[in-house]
Write a protein that holds these residues in place. Structure first.
Motif, PDB file in Angstrom:
ATOM      1  N   ALA A  75      10.686   6.632   8.617  1.00  0.00           N
ATOM      2  CA  ALA A  75       9.291   6.217   8.795  1.00  0.00           C
ATOM      3  C   ALA A  75       9.172   5.012   9.726  1.00  0.00           C
ATOM      4  O   ALA A  75       8.209   4.906  10.496  1.00  0.00           O
ATOM      5  CB  ALA A  75       8.659   5.935   7.430  1.00  0.00           C
ATOM      6  N   GLN A  76      10.157   4.122   9.696  1.00  0.00           N
ATOM      7  CA  GLN A  76      10.038   2.922  10.548  1.00  0.00           C
ATOM      8  C   GLN A  76      10.130   3.269  12.038  1.00  0.00           C
ATOM      9  O   GLN A  76       9.497   2.627  12.878  1.00  0.00           O
ATOM     10  CB  GLN A  76      11.061   1.828  10.164  1.00  0.00           C
ATOM     11  N   ARG A  79       6.763   4.526  12.920  1.00  0.00           N
ATOM     12  CA  ARG A  79       5.788   3.418  12.980  1.00  0.00           C
ATOM     13  C   ARG A  79       5.980   2.606  14.252  1.00  0.00           C
ATOM     14  O   ARG A  79       5.016   2.111  14.831  1.00  0.00           O
ATOM     15  CB  ARG A  79       5.930   2.522  11.743  1.00  0.00           C
ATOM     16  N   GLN A 218       8.880   6.773  -3.328  1.00  0.00           N
ATOM     17  CA  GLN A 218       9.370   6.973  -1.971  1.00  0.00           C
ATOM     18  C   GLN A 218       8.683   8.132  -1.240  1.00  0.00           C
ATOM     19  O   GLN A 218       8.891   8.351  -0.056  1.00  0.00           O
ATOM     20  CB  GLN A 218      10.886   7.253  -2.007  1.00  0.00           C
ATOM     21  N   GLU A 221       6.978   8.091   2.268  1.00  0.00           N
ATOM     22  CA  GLU A 221       7.857   7.792   3.401  1.00  0.00           C
ATOM     23  C   GLU A 221       8.422   9.087   4.006  1.00  0.00           C
ATOM     24  O   GLU A 221       8.921   9.079   5.123  1.00  0.00           O
ATOM     25  CB  GLU A 221       9.002   6.880   2.962  1.00  0.00           C
ATOM     26  N   HIS A 222       8.374  10.158   3.253  1.00  0.00           N
ATOM     27  CA  HIS A 222       8.891  11.452   3.727  1.00  0.00           C
ATOM     28  C   HIS A 222       7.800  12.349   4.307  1.00  0.00           C
ATOM     29  O   HIS A 222       8.081  13.488   4.668  1.00  0.00           O
ATOM     30  CB  HIS A 222       9.617  12.171   2.579  1.00  0.00           C
ATOM     31  N   ASP A 265      -0.215   6.736   8.301  1.00  0.00           N
ATOM     32  CA  ASP A 265      -0.484   5.376   8.809  1.00  0.00           C
ATOM     33  C   ASP A 265      -1.932   5.243   9.282  1.00  0.00           C
ATOM     34  O   ASP A 265      -2.581   4.232   9.041  1.00  0.00           O
ATOM     35  CB  ASP A 265       0.470   5.052   9.962  1.00  0.00           C
TER      36      ASP A 265
END
Lengths: 428, 428
Positions: A75-76, A79, A218, A221-222, A265
């Motif tokens: 995810a980062q 982002r 979590q 995040e997936h 997001d």
């Protein structure tokens, strides 16, 4: 879970003028991902901005047109890409000089399926849909005892999922004989109870390995993002075939997804607390978290529009049949992912989870004709005088969705559009 | 439909000695396709011959290791490849000089999934399985009214299908509370009723386009071949979740396929008339053809073996739990393909159709423990004194299949082997 960062600042403006219009689905705060091609060209990855697309390869942001690979990043990474897109597309950015050449008009390209969909699962997250449909089959016992405990889902067919603009033939199939002695032959012919289903599609991002559940904490995040999704259904075929293993040919002839995947997001400003009705049981611990309670729901307004062939000929854009909201779902995105993987099932990048038909609490908020026409008993009268209990040949169904609230920029999903063609002549 | 050509001549012998042994699964008349790799090497396509594999790329017969591409060729291309393989592997062939270097021992390689499985559908073709299982849920009405008309099927999960040798963790899940007031919380924990299902897998060859049904007459031309298939099932999770949309988490934690795909061409000598029991309705016209009546069934003997952890430690190969025959199925391969596509659904190369659990007419021919243990009420006593109602941690289930008849060379399917690992500690 969901975080507000400066990519969501409602004051942000883009050097792409059309992204600054109040009514655009794709302001700089949205930045949804899709796959497109110019006439005669290869598929490319792009991000919608106003009425344009930023070609991600031309802009030097990705190396290949493999959306599944992009979706599979942590995810980062995603982002960071979003942050770079937001910076570069902002009014005043020096990127404008180079990225302007990487823009292509949405009107000039063909949109494809956003990714390769390995597996597709459909859920049943609207308790209002489950209750209304259940009542048609079991008047005294509409909601089965597992409903408030299990996010009910089943596997669907990935190969027949098409992108907005899909045309498909009315399916043939077996249906229950209307009046006949026990054991007599079913009918065989084109479906007479063809329907749409108003859904959201949840596209999976970073995968989990087989045998390794994803916790509810979590889960998001997936998730790569959300789209519109129409799970076309032949109710008469379904009624005869679905016992004991569930829907099959009633659903797998076509499903339609919108071309743009809106990331979680982008939806962060529209999160709501997830609340169950008074007296309903709390979810089991593996489906519960404080973040899920605090902001597990998402305030997305959903609409279904119908444009008949006659309307199209008359230049009429269609009638809005219903409106509902994703915040009325009984299970959240995080709960669906946690439930799907709790037994070790592996979700891969690009896999699609359907929300199930998103009907609201009021009768006029039904997300299918089955609900709006009360199982076909009460036809809808359209604005041009036509009537519909189920879909007719030539009908185009258009799904739309958007998020709006004070203090945030409006985020839209674009359209998910599909058209019913006449049944084929099977020569029988 | 099925044709006997000289590749099936029982007198044929190969220059690969191990292919001439009476007990081999892979004589020159078989020639099944698979995907393998040497230690540290890339995946390659191969054909099993005795205890060896002919590397199809090294032999100059295919250009890439893309099995799906090979599967997608028209049936005549596949048959030409089979003819070339048969010629080149025959005793006395001049190909021996060059192809000998393209052989690799099966013992020296790792087998992979034979292809990329896009969509997986599971059918329910054994009326004996459907009746026995149905009786456990509905004692007075075991077989639903659609069964004799509709080849019942549903979509399964493709991502969790592994190849023979698969180990998987016992799945967690919700199960119905045993004794509790209405509406009380379900149990959550590792499944206690874990089971196998003895199935055949049908791998699709040449695809059909969306909207274009495949007729029952043409159906087998679209089938690449058959394998063994174990659709592991958690009966307690299934019992609680499956209404109203069918099995989901009870099945999608793991399924295991054997590595070699036996083509329908190799099975031509074992075709049988397809006959329904006296008094049963004839299939609807779209599921009926003279070729299907004359030779729609296939005489394949199926076996389930169980090797417990204690047996493995004692060097014991396992107990045979049951034997059944694919000829007892209520629907043929051609009927499954015709039904699956009659609504326009597109089947792609490499897609997998499961036959459903292949139980025979006698109680001891049940293709699952659910049947053999009468729903867990009557444990089986194994040869070493252990008892089993359902699978225990450490159990290995081995499926086998073969065709034998006078005047034809025996054709085998190899093995489909999978092992149950203990449930993970989910920390809850």
């Amino acid at each position: 879970m969901s975080r507000i960062d400066d990519t969501l600042d409602p004051a942000l403006r883009s050097w792409v003028d059309s992204a600054n219009r109040a009514d655009t689905d794709f302001p700089i705060q949205n930045l949804p991902f899709g796959r497109f091609r110019r006439a005669g060209g290869d598929w490319r990855l792009g991000v919608a901005i106003g009425d344009q697309i930023l070609d991600l390869q031309a802009a030097g942001l990705v190396e290949s047109a493999d959306m599944n690979r992009l979706m599979g990043q942590p995810a980062q990474v995603r982002r960071a890409l979003r942050a770079a897109l937001s910076e570069g597309l902002r009014a005043g950015s020096t990127q404008a000089a180079t990225w302007r050449d990487a823009l292509v008009s949405q009107a000039a390209v063909e949109m494809g399926l956003p990714c390769t969909i390995g597996d597709y699962t459909d859920f049943y997250t609207s308790i209002h849909h489950a209750t209304t449909v259940g009542r048609q089959f079991r008047p005294d016992n509409p909601l089965l005892p597992n409903y408030k405990w299990v996010p009910i889902g089943y596997h669907g067919r990935a190969s027949s999922i098409g992108v907005s603009g899909q045309h498909f033939h009315r399916p043939w199939g077996q249906t229950r004989p209307a009046t006949a002695p026990e054991g007599s032959a079913p009918n065989f012919g084109p479906s007479r109870r063809l329907d749409y289903e108003l859904e959201l599609g949840i596209f999976m991002g970073q995968p989990n390995a087989l045998g390794e559940p994803v916790s509810v904490e979590q889960a998001e995040e997936h998730v790569f993002g959300l789209s519109l999704f129409n799970d076309w259904s032949a109710r008469d075929i379904q009624g005869w075939e679905y016992q004991p293993l569930g829907p099959f040919l009633a659903k797998n002839f076509a499903s339609t997804v919108s071309p743009w995947i809106v990331t979680l997001d982008a939806l962060a400003p529209f999160r709501l607390p997830f609340r169950r009705p008074e007296g309903d049981p709390a979810p089991l611990p593996y489906l519960d978290s404080s973040a899920n309670r605090d902001q597990g729901a998402i305030d997305i307004t959903l609409e279904v529009w119908l444009q008949t062939a006659a309307m199209r000929e008359a230049g009429h854009a269609g009638d809005r049949l219903s409106t509902s909201n994703y915040a009325d779902a009984y299970w959240t995105v995080a709960q669906l992912v946690a439930h799907h993987t709790v037994n070790g099932c592996n979700l891969q990048s690009g896999d699609l989870l359907g929300s199930g038909t998103l009907s609201g609490p009021k009768p006029e908020q039904g997300g299918s004709l089955l609900e709006l026409s009360q199982g076909g008993k009460q036809a809808l009268t359209l604005s041009n005088g036509e009537q519909r209990s189920f879909l007719e040949d030539g009908d185009t169904v258009i799904l739309k969705a958007y998020c709006e609230r004070a203090g945030a920029r409006r985020i839209g999903f674009g359209e998910c559009r599909g058209t019913v063609l006449p049944a084929r002549d099977l020569g029988r």
